[in-house]
Scaffold this motif. Structure first.
Motif, mmCIF file in Angstrom:
data_model
loop_
_atom_site.group_PDB
_atom_site.id
_atom_site.type_symbol
_atom_site.label_atom_id
_atom_site.label_comp_id
_atom_site.label_asym_id
_atom_site.label_seq_id
_atom_site.Cartn_x
_atom_site.Cartn_y
_atom_site.Cartn_z
ATOM 1 N N GLY A 2 0.814 -1.208 0.000
ATOM 2 C CA GLY A 2 0.000 0.000 0.000
ATOM 3 C C GLY A 2 0.841 1.247 0.000
ATOM 4 O O GLY A 2 2.029 1.222 -0.330
ATOM 5 N N VAL A 3 0.226 2.357 0.365
ATOM 6 C CA VAL A 3 0.906 3.639 0.429
ATOM 7 C C VAL A 3 0.670 4.252 1.805
ATOM 8 O O VAL A 3 -0.326 3.964 2.477
ATOM 9 N N VAL A 4 1.608 5.093 2.216
ATOM 10 C CA VAL A 4 1.521 5.779 3.504
ATOM 11 C C VAL A 4 1.843 7.256 3.274
ATOM 12 O O VAL A 4 2.844 7.581 2.625
ATOM 13 N N ASP A 5 1.024 8.139 3.793
ATOM 14 C CA ASP A 5 1.303 9.576 3.709
ATOM 15 C C ASP A 5 2.461 9.932 4.639
ATOM 16 O O ASP A 5 2.492 9.529 5.809
ATOM 17 N N VAL A 6 3.411 10.678 4.092
ATOM 18 C CA VAL A 6 4.594 11.068 4.857
ATOM 19 C C VAL A 6 4.808 12.576 4.662
ATOM 20 O O VAL A 6 5.644 13.010 3.863
ATOM 21 N N PRO A 7 4.060 13.399 5.384
ATOM 22 C CA PRO A 7 4.213 14.849 5.214
ATOM 23 C C PRO A 7 5.540 15.327 5.805
ATOM 24 O O PRO A 7 6.063 14.756 6.760
ATOM 25 N N TRP A 8 6.070 16.380 5.204
ATOM 26 C CA TRP A 8 7.255 17.044 5.748
ATOM 27 C C TRP A 8 6.855 18.461 6.098
ATOM 28 O O TRP A 8 6.315 19.184 5.253
ATOM 29 N N GLU A 9 7.126 18.890 7.340
ATOM 30 C CA GLU A 9 6.671 20.182 7.826
ATOM 31 C C GLU A 9 7.812 20.985 8.435
ATOM 32 O O GLU A 9 7.846 21.204 9.659
ATOM 33 N N PRO A 10 8.766 21.451 7.615
ATOM 34 C CA PRO A 10 9.816 22.316 8.171
ATOM 35 C C PRO A 10 9.216 23.579 8.761
ATOM 36 O O PRO A 10 8.299 24.176 8.194
ATOM 37 N N ALA A 11 9.746 23.977 9.923
ATOM 38 C CA ALA A 11 9.129 25.059 10.690
ATOM 39 C C ALA A 11 9.342 26.439 10.092
ATOM 40 O O ALA A 11 8.566 27.360 10.352
ATOM 41 N N PRO A 61 0.767 30.234 6.360
ATOM 42 C CA PRO A 61 0.720 31.615 6.865
ATOM 43 C C PRO A 61 1.664 31.874 8.040
ATOM 44 O O PRO A 61 2.109 33.016 8.230
ATOM 45 N N ASP A 62 1.992 30.822 8.820
ATOM 46 C CA ASP A 62 2.864 31.022 9.977
ATOM 47 C C ASP A 62 4.346 31.020 9.621
ATOM 48 O O ASP A 62 5.202 31.130 10.499
ATOM 49 N N GLY A 63 4.667 30.892 8.332
ATOM 50 C CA GLY A 63 6.056 30.900 7.892
ATOM 51 C C GLY A 63 6.673 29.525 7.748
ATOM 52 O O GLY A 63 7.786 29.395 7.234
ATOM 53 N N GLY A 64 5.970 28.507 8.193
ATOM 54 C CA GLY A 64 6.427 27.141 7.991
ATOM 55 C C GLY A 64 5.966 26.602 6.646
ATOM 56 O O GLY A 64 5.408 27.340 5.825
ATOM 57 N N TYR A 65 6.198 25.321 6.436
ATOM 58 C CA TYR A 65 5.853 24.690 5.158
ATOM 59 C C TYR A 65 5.151 23.364 5.420
ATOM 60 O O TYR A 65 5.404 22.698 6.434
ATOM 61 N N LEU A 66 4.309 22.972 4.485
ATOM 62 C CA LEU A 66 3.695 21.654 4.506
ATOM 63 C C LEU A 66 3.818 21.045 3.122
ATOM 64 O O LEU A 66 3.214 21.521 2.163
ATOM 65 N N LEU A 67 4.644 20.017 3.017
ATOM 66 C CA LEU A 67 4.833 19.305 1.757
ATOM 67 C C LEU A 67 4.277 17.888 1.926
ATOM 68 O O LEU A 67 4.732 17.127 2.782
ATOM 69 N N ALA A 68 3.271 17.568 1.124
ATOM 70 C CA ALA A 68 2.645 16.249 1.179
ATOM 71 C C ALA A 68 3.469 15.268 0.345
ATOM 72 O O ALA A 68 3.816 15.556 -0.808
ATOM 73 N N ASN A 69 3.769 14.124 0.931
ATOM 74 C CA ASN A 69 4.569 13.109 0.254
ATOM 75 C C ASN A 69 4.015 11.730 0.566
ATOM 76 O O ASN A 69 3.227 11.559 1.498
ATOM 77 N N VAL A 70 4.448 10.748 -0.215
ATOM 78 C CA VAL A 70 3.905 9.392 -0.090
ATOM 79 C C VAL A 70 5.023 8.368 -0.218
ATOM 80 O O VAL A 70 5.910 8.502 -1.069
ATOM 81 N N PHE A 71 4.981 7.348 0.613
ATOM 82 C CA PHE A 71 5.840 6.165 0.491
ATOM 83 C C PHE A 71 4.987 4.991 0.010
ATOM 84 O O PHE A 71 3.805 4.897 0.344
#
Length: 250
Positions: free
Chosen positions: A186-195, A228-238
Motif C-alpha cells: 500500500g501507500v503511507v502519507d509522509v508529510p514534511w513540515e519544516p518550521a 501563513p505562519d512561515g512554515g511549510y507543509l509538503l505532502a509526500n507518499v511512500f
C-alpha cells in the motif's frame, strides 16, 4: 569519496531533518509484519536508527545494518539496546535464519543488485518469516519533487525518471519474483513540515551552505507550500510491500 563516506558526513544533519519523517511508514510496517515483544528484527539500511528505536518500544530484539560509519554511530546512540553493525546488502553479517522479520526503508534502491539483496534478506530470515520494504513513491505523488526538479533545472540537469521500485507494483514484483508470498502492500502519507526557511534549507541542502545560490531556488520552488505562519507543509507518499518467505527449506 565513497557513497558511505558521503552519508557519514551528512549523518547528523540528515538525522535532524529526516530521521523521524518516515515514522508513519515504520509503524505501518510493524503492524503489517505483526512485530511483537521478543521478535528478532533486522533493519537493513538502518540510517540513524529511528526504526530500531521503534522496535525497542515494542520489546523486539532489534538489529541494524548500514554501510555508513556515521549512521552506525548515530543508530547506536539512538537505539542502544539494538545490535548495529557496519555493512551492506552484498553480505549481511548474520547467519542463516537469524531473524523473524527483515525490513528496509528507503534502502533497497541503493543495492548494487536488487535480486541479490532480496536473496540475502531471504537467507537471514527464518522460513515463514517476513520481509518488508518501503521507499518514496513516484514523483507525481510527492511535493518534494517540485524542489528537486527546480534544483535540477537550475543546474542544467534533467530530473531522473522514477525507478521501478517507486512505481505502482514495483515493490510487490521484487518480492514475488524472489518467491515470497505477498502479505500486504500500500501507500503511507509522509508529510514534511519544516518550521521555517532555515529548516527547509537545512533539510534540502544538507551539507551545502544554506546561503548558497541554491537557497533561492529552493525557497522559490517551495513557495506554494508555505503556510501563513512561515512554515511549510509538503505532502509526500511512500510505497511499501510485505512478503512472507516460503516455509519449506530453500
Amino acid at each position: 569519496m565513497s557513497d558511505a563516506e558521503d552519508w557519514s558526513e551528512i549523518a547528523e544533519e540528515w538525522s535532524h531533518s529526516w530521521g523521524s519523517i518516515p515514522r508513519p511508514v515504520h509503524l505501518r510496517l510493524l503492524e503489517a509484519c505483526g512485530v511483537e515483544a521478543g521478535a528478532r528484527v533486522l533493519d537493513v539500511g538502518c540510517g540513524s536508527g529511528e526504526l530500531l528505536a521503534a522496535l525497542g518500544e515494542r520489546g523486539a530484539r532489534a538489529a541494524g545494518l548500514d554501510p555508513a560509519a556515521g549512521m552506525v554511530d548515530r543508530a547506536r546512540r539512538r537505539a542502544p539496546e539494538a545490535e548495529v553493525r557496519e555493512g551492506s546488502w552484498q553480505s549481511v553479517p548474520w547467519p542463516d535464519a537469524t531473524f523473524d522479520v527483515v525490513t528496509a526503508v528507503n534502502a533497497l534502491q541503493y543495492a548494487d543488485d536488487t535480486s541479490a539483496a532480496i536473496a540475502e534478506a531471504l537467507r537471514v530470515v527464518r522460513p515463514g518469516g517476513v520481509i518488508a520494504i518501503a521507499n518514496w513513491a513516484d514523483r507525481v505523488l510527492n511535493d518534494l519533487d517540485a524542489i528537486e526538479s527546480a534544483l535540477a533545472a537550475a543546474s542544467g540537469d534533467e530530473t531522473p525518471p522514477d525507478g521501478d521500485l517507486r512505481l505502482p507494483g514495483g515493490l510487490e514484483a521484487v518480492l514475488e519474483d524472489a518467491g515470497l508470498g505477498l502479505v500486504e502492500a500500500g501507500v503511507v502519507d509522509v508529510p514534511w513540515e519544516p518550521a521555517d526557511d532555515d529548516a527547509l534549507l537545512r533539510g534540502v541542502l544538507l551539507d551545502e551552505d544554506p546561503h548558497s545560490d541554491d537557497s533561492g531556488v529552493v525557497l522559490a520552488a517551495a513557495a506554494p507550500f508555505r503556510r501563513p505562519d512561515g512554515g511549510y507543509l509538503l505532502a509526500n507518499v511512500f510505497r511499501y510491500a510485505v512478503g512472507r518467505a516460503p516455509v519449506a527449506a530453500r
